[in-house]
Design a protein around this motif. Structure first.
Motif, PDB file in Angstrom:
ATOM      1  N   LEU A  47     124.951  -3.197 138.236  1.00 44.81           N
ATOM      2  CA  LEU A  47     124.050  -3.458 137.211  1.00 44.81           C
ATOM      3  C   LEU A  47     123.651  -4.999 137.601  1.00 44.81           C
ATOM      4  O   LEU A  47     124.553  -5.970 137.703  1.00 44.81           O
ATOM      5  CB  LEU A  47     124.825  -3.521 136.019  1.00 44.81           C
ATOM      6  N   LYS A  48     122.456  -5.223 137.773  1.00 49.13           N
ATOM      7  CA  LYS A  48     121.872  -6.523 137.998  1.00 49.13           C
ATOM      8  C   LYS A  48     121.181  -7.030 136.867  1.00 49.13           C
ATOM      9  O   LYS A  48     120.252  -6.477 136.230  1.00 49.13           O
ATOM     10  CB  LYS A  48     121.048  -6.744 139.439  1.00 49.13           C
ATOM     11  N   LYS A  54     116.812 -17.659 135.067  1.00 48.44           N
ATOM     12  CA  LYS A  54     116.570 -17.271 136.455  1.00 48.44           C
ATOM     13  C   LYS A  54     117.778 -17.095 137.240  1.00 48.44           C
ATOM     14  O   LYS A  54     117.762 -16.657 138.570  1.00 48.44           O
ATOM     15  CB  LYS A  54     115.383 -18.028 137.354  1.00 48.44           C
ATOM     16  N   SER A  55     118.816 -17.405 136.809  1.00 46.28           N
ATOM     17  CA  SER A  55     120.234 -17.078 137.625  1.00 46.28           C
ATOM     18  C   SER A  55     120.579 -15.651 137.442  1.00 46.28           C
ATOM     19  O   SER A  55     120.133 -14.874 136.628  1.00 46.28           O
ATOM     20  CB  SER A  55     121.399 -17.896 136.976  1.00 46.28           C
ATOM     21  N   GLU A  56     121.157 -15.002 138.662  1.00 47.87           N
ATOM     22  CA  GLU A  56     121.684 -13.708 138.846  1.00 47.87           C
ATOM     23  C   GLU A  56     122.980 -13.412 138.431  1.00 47.87           C
ATOM     24  O   GLU A  56     123.789 -14.251 139.167  1.00 47.87           O
ATOM     25  CB  GLU A  56     121.234 -13.144 140.132  1.00 47.87           C
ATOM     26  N   VAL A  57     123.335 -12.371 137.814  1.00 48.05           N
ATOM     27  CA  VAL A  57     124.655 -11.827 137.510  1.00 48.05           C
ATOM     28  C   VAL A  57     124.924 -10.354 137.922  1.00 48.05           C
ATOM     29  O   VAL A  57     123.945  -9.698 137.586  1.00 48.05           O
ATOM     30  CB  VAL A  57     125.192 -12.091 136.091  1.00 48.05           C
ATOM     31  N   PHE A  58     125.805  -9.958 138.473  1.00 47.21           N
ATOM     32  CA  PHE A  58     126.242  -8.689 138.662  1.00 47.21           C
ATOM     33  C   PHE A  58     127.397  -8.047 138.254  1.00 47.21           C
ATOM     34  O   PHE A  58     128.343  -8.723 138.121  1.00 47.21           O
ATOM     35  CB  PHE A  58     126.286  -8.385 140.601  1.00 47.21           C
ATOM     36  N   PHE A  59     127.379  -6.763 137.726  1.00 46.42           N
ATOM     37  CA  PHE A  59     128.289  -6.160 137.144  1.00 46.42           C
ATOM     38  C   PHE A  59     128.674  -4.918 137.871  1.00 46.42           C
ATOM     39  O   PHE A  59     127.765  -3.944 137.731  1.00 46.42           O
ATOM     40  CB  PHE A  59     128.217  -5.952 135.762  1.00 46.42           C
ATOM     41  N   PRO A  60     129.684  -4.568 138.417  1.00 44.08           N
ATOM     42  CA  PRO A  60     130.114  -3.156 138.993  1.00 44.08           C
ATOM     43  C   PRO A  60     130.244  -2.444 137.932  1.00 44.08           C
ATOM     44  O   PRO A  60     131.191  -2.693 136.807  1.00 44.08           O
ATOM     45  CB  PRO A  60     131.111  -3.517 139.929  1.00 44.08           C
ATOM     46  N   ILE A  61     129.808  -1.078 137.706  1.00 52.93           N
ATOM     47  CA  ILE A  61     129.986  -0.155 136.642  1.00 52.93           C
ATOM     48  C   ILE A  61     130.335   1.205 137.114  1.00 52.93           C
ATOM     49  O   ILE A  61     129.982   1.590 138.213  1.00 52.93           O
ATOM     50  CB  ILE A  61     129.014   0.024 135.788  1.00 52.93           C
ATOM     51  N   LYS A  62     131.240   1.963 136.155  1.00 55.37           N
ATOM     52  CA  LYS A  62     131.606   3.339 136.491  1.00 55.37           C
ATOM     53  C   LYS A  62     130.599   4.405 136.126  1.00 55.37           C
ATOM     54  O   LYS A  62     130.688   5.550 136.381  1.00 55.37           O
ATOM     55  CB  LYS A  62     133.054   3.501 136.173  1.00 55.37           C
ATOM     56  N   GLY A  63     129.766   3.851 135.051  1.00 59.13           N
ATOM     57  CA  GLY A  63     128.894   4.908 134.426  1.00 59.13           C
ATOM     58  C   GLY A  63     128.721   4.260 133.095  1.00 59.13           C
ATOM     59  O   GLY A  63     129.346   3.125 132.687  1.00 59.13           O
TER      60      GLY A  63
END
Length: 78
Positions: A47-48, A54-63
């Motif tokens: 998930l981006k 304007k900074s970016e954060v990423f989250f890994p998700i399982k669903g």
């Protein structure tokens, strides 16, 4: 737009975002300001979030599930 990302245990993001890119079950899609109302199921992926500064954060998700309504995005993830 206001974005909330929550898990069964906690809230991991609550703030303003200009873009959210989500891994939908039929392919990835983006949500921008004034997006049409939608409810969708999410699959495993990344998930981006582009925050208001304007900074970016990423989250890994399982669903999970996303609801978009009136410039509010609620994402429930595993």
């Amino acid at each position: 737009m206001n974005l909330q990302i929550v898990t069964p245990d906690s809230s991991i993001f609550d703030g303003e975002a200009s873009l959210v890119k989500l891994p939908g079950i039929d392919g990835s899609f983006e949500v921008l300001e004034n997006h049409a109302p939608i409810i969708s199921v999410l699959q495993k992926g990344e998930l981006k979030v582009i925050k208001a500064d304007k900074s970016e954060v990423f989250f890994p998700i399982k669903g999970g599930v996303v609801e978009v309504l009136n410039n509010k995005v609620l994402i429930l993830i595993q």
